[in-house]
Motif scaffolding. Structure first.
Motif, short mmCIF file in Angstrom:
data_model
loop_
_atom_site.label_atom_id
_atom_site.label_comp_id
_atom_site.label_asym_id
_atom_site.label_seq_id
_atom_site.Cartn_x
_atom_site.Cartn_y
_atom_site.Cartn_z
N UNK A 187 12.85 7.71 -74.05
CA UNK A 187 14.13 7.22 -74.55
C UNK A 187 14.68 6.08 -73.69
N UNK A 188 14.09 5.88 -72.53
CA UNK A 188 14.52 4.79 -71.66
C UNK A 188 13.77 3.48 -71.92
N UNK A 189 12.74 3.53 -72.72
CA UNK A 189 11.88 2.36 -72.92
C UNK A 189 12.61 1.18 -73.53
N UNK A 190 13.71 1.42 -74.21
CA UNK A 190 14.44 0.32 -74.85
C UNK A 190 15.53 -0.24 -73.93
N UNK A 191 15.64 0.27 -72.73
CA UNK A 191 16.73 -0.11 -71.84
C UNK A 191 16.24 -1.04 -70.73
N UNK A 192 16.98 -2.10 -70.51
CA UNK A 192 16.62 -3.05 -69.45
C UNK A 192 16.49 -2.38 -68.10
N UNK A 193 17.40 -1.46 -67.81
CA UNK A 193 17.44 -0.87 -66.46
C UNK A 193 16.21 -0.04 -66.14
N UNK A 194 15.41 0.27 -67.14
CA UNK A 194 14.21 1.07 -66.91
C UNK A 194 13.06 0.24 -66.34
N UNK A 195 13.20 -1.07 -66.36
CA UNK A 195 12.11 -1.95 -65.96
C UNK A 195 12.40 -2.57 -64.60
N UNK A 196 11.36 -2.64 -63.79
CA UNK A 196 11.52 -3.11 -62.41
C UNK A 196 11.17 -4.58 -62.23
N UNK A 197 10.31 -5.08 -63.08
CA UNK A 197 9.81 -6.44 -62.89
C UNK A 197 10.00 -7.24 -64.17
N UNK A 198 10.37 -8.50 -64.00
CA UNK A 198 10.67 -9.37 -65.14
C UNK A 198 10.01 -10.73 -64.97
N UNK A 199 9.60 -11.29 -66.09
CA UNK A 199 9.11 -12.65 -66.08
C UNK A 199 10.28 -13.63 -66.14
N UNK A 200 9.95 -14.90 -66.11
CA UNK A 200 10.98 -15.94 -66.08
C UNK A 200 11.50 -16.28 -67.47
N UNK A 201 10.80 -15.84 -68.49
CA UNK A 201 11.24 -16.08 -69.86
C UNK A 201 10.57 -17.29 -70.47
#
Length: 126
Positions: A105-119
């Protein structure tokens, strides 16, 4: 530390297709769930799609279900978001993200992810 680099964005007319890639490097675990999010001008970032770290499960936002397909993940170091039947409402900066998400249920939430690309920018014209 995981580095994520997106590519494949661009401009397309309504009804067209684009293919986004997210290349992952670094880190010691392949057990990352890989998500795609997007942020349109003046709007909050929103969930688009996710693929389980096993590569066997996928989930999509209602707005893209049936048009977008996510693939890759797991031991593969590249995740692909194939986007078909694009419309102007799909215009946004698209981000890929990686995380060790403990609950589905957390998979749709930004806060569940630790690493992000630049977009990467996707622009769809009517």
């Amino acid at each position: 530390q995981v580095q994520l680099i997106e590519s494949g964005g661009g401009s397309v007319q309504a009804g067209g297709s684009l293919r986004l890639s997210c290349a992952a490097s670094g880190g010691t675990s392949t057990r990352y769930d890989m998500g795609w999010f997007r942020q349109a001008p003046g709007k909050e970032r929103e969930f688009v799609a996710v693929i389980w770290w096993t590569g066997g499960g996928r989930y999509y936002a209602d707005s893209v279900e049936g048009r977008f397909t996510v693939s890759g993940g797991g031991a593969k170091n590249t995740v692909v978001l194939q986007m078909n039947s694009l419309n102007p409402e799909d215009t946004a900066v698209y981000y890929c993200a990686a995380g060790l998400v403990p609950r589905n249920d957390l998979l749709v939430m930004e806060r569940a992810y630790d690493y992000w690309g630049q977009g990467t920018q996707v622009t769809v014209s009517s």
